[in-house]
Motif scaffolding. Structure first.
Motif, PDB file in Angstrom:
ATOM      1  N   VAL A   1       7.041 -14.349  -7.687  1.00  0.00           N
ATOM      2  CA  VAL A   1       6.615 -13.280  -7.141  1.00  0.00           C
ATOM      3  C   VAL A   1       7.714 -11.934  -6.832  1.00  0.00           C
ATOM      4  O   VAL A   1       8.506 -12.307  -5.892  1.00  0.00           O
ATOM      5  N   LEU A   2       7.640 -10.996  -7.330  1.00  0.00           N
ATOM      6  CA  LEU A   2       8.420  -9.809  -6.861  1.00  0.00           C
ATOM      7  C   LEU A   2       7.601  -8.807  -6.002  1.00  0.00           C
ATOM      8  O   LEU A   2       6.459  -8.153  -6.309  1.00  0.00           O
ATOM      9  N   THR A   3       7.831  -8.766  -4.572  1.00  0.00           N
ATOM     10  CA  THR A   3       6.830  -7.939  -3.765  1.00  0.00           C
ATOM     11  C   THR A   3       7.549  -6.637  -3.521  1.00  0.00           C
ATOM     12  O   THR A   3       8.603  -6.536  -2.684  1.00  0.00           O
ATOM     13  N   ILE A   4       7.135  -5.678  -4.078  1.00  0.00           N
ATOM     14  CA  ILE A   4       7.691  -4.122  -3.662  1.00  0.00           C
ATOM     15  C   ILE A   4       7.174  -3.469  -2.332  1.00  0.00           C
ATOM     16  O   ILE A   4       5.871  -3.447  -2.201  1.00  0.00           O
ATOM     17  N   GLU A   5       8.022  -3.358  -1.399  1.00  0.00           N
ATOM     18  CA  GLU A   5       7.898  -3.016   0.018  1.00  0.00           C
ATOM     19  C   GLU A   5       7.728  -1.546  -0.018  1.00  0.00           C
ATOM     20  O   GLU A   5       6.910  -0.976   0.771  1.00  0.00           O
ATOM     21  N   ALA A   6       8.641  -0.879  -0.524  1.00  0.00           N
ATOM     22  CA  ALA A   6       8.972   0.716  -0.401  1.00  0.00           C
ATOM     23  C   ALA A   6       9.410   1.087  -1.640  1.00  0.00           C
ATOM     24  O   ALA A   6      10.285   0.559  -2.031  1.00  0.00           O
ATOM     25  N   ILE A   7       8.986   2.484  -1.560  1.00  0.00           N
ATOM     26  CA  ILE A   7       9.542   3.385  -2.775  1.00  0.00           C
ATOM     27  C   ILE A   7       9.738   4.830  -2.227  1.00  0.00           C
ATOM     28  O   ILE A   7       8.922   5.378  -1.791  1.00  0.00           O
TER      29      ILE A   7
ATOM     30  N   ARG B   1       0.778  -1.289  -0.084  1.00  0.00           N
ATOM     31  CA  ARG B   1      -0.037   0.043   0.107  1.00  0.00           C
ATOM     32  C   ARG B   1       0.803   1.306   0.022  1.00  0.00           C
ATOM     33  O   ARG B   1       0.640   2.166  -0.616  1.00  0.00           O
ATOM     34  N   ASP B   2       1.865   1.282   0.864  1.00  0.00           N
ATOM     35  CA  ASP B   2       2.797   2.623   0.840  1.00  0.00           C
ATOM     36  C   ASP B   2       3.574   2.724  -0.512  1.00  0.00           C
ATOM     37  O   ASP B   2       3.628   3.941  -0.919  1.00  0.00           O
ATOM     38  N   ALA B   3       3.906   1.774  -1.229  1.00  0.00           N
ATOM     39  CA  ALA B   3       4.659   1.785  -2.349  1.00  0.00           C
ATOM     40  C   ALA B   3       3.668   2.423  -3.306  1.00  0.00           C
ATOM     41  O   ALA B   3       3.994   3.330  -4.306  1.00  0.00           O
TER      42      ALA B   3
END
Length: 84
Positions: A69-75, A8-10
């Protein structure tokens, strides 16, 4: 190709940054998901926590990966991403 999942944050961050920056970040994430070796010099394992970081100019993408799966946690910008 791996499936890409965003936290959600990303997703919030992608919505707030300028459109051209968001497009570039999404393009590079997609490129890494398709062929990890193409961006291998911009990816590093994190030292004090699990996961990896992808360098895109002054932006950093923190992610975790499995074979499917590639899980994007933060940007975030370079200076703020490691403080979270």
């Amino acid at each position: 190709m791996r499936r890409i999942e965003f936290s959600r944050d990303a997703l919030k961050t992608l919505g707030r940054v300028p459109a051209n920056t968001a497009k570039l970040i999404q393009k590079k994430i997609g490129q890494y998901a398709d062929d990890p070796k193409s961006l291998s010099n911009n990816v590093a394992k994190l030292q004090n926590r699990p996961g990896y970081r992808l360098r895109i100019g002054d932006w950093r993408v923190i992610f975790d990966e499995t074979s499917t799966v590639l899980t994007i946690e933060a940007i975030a910008p370079r200076g703020r991403v490691y403080k979270e």
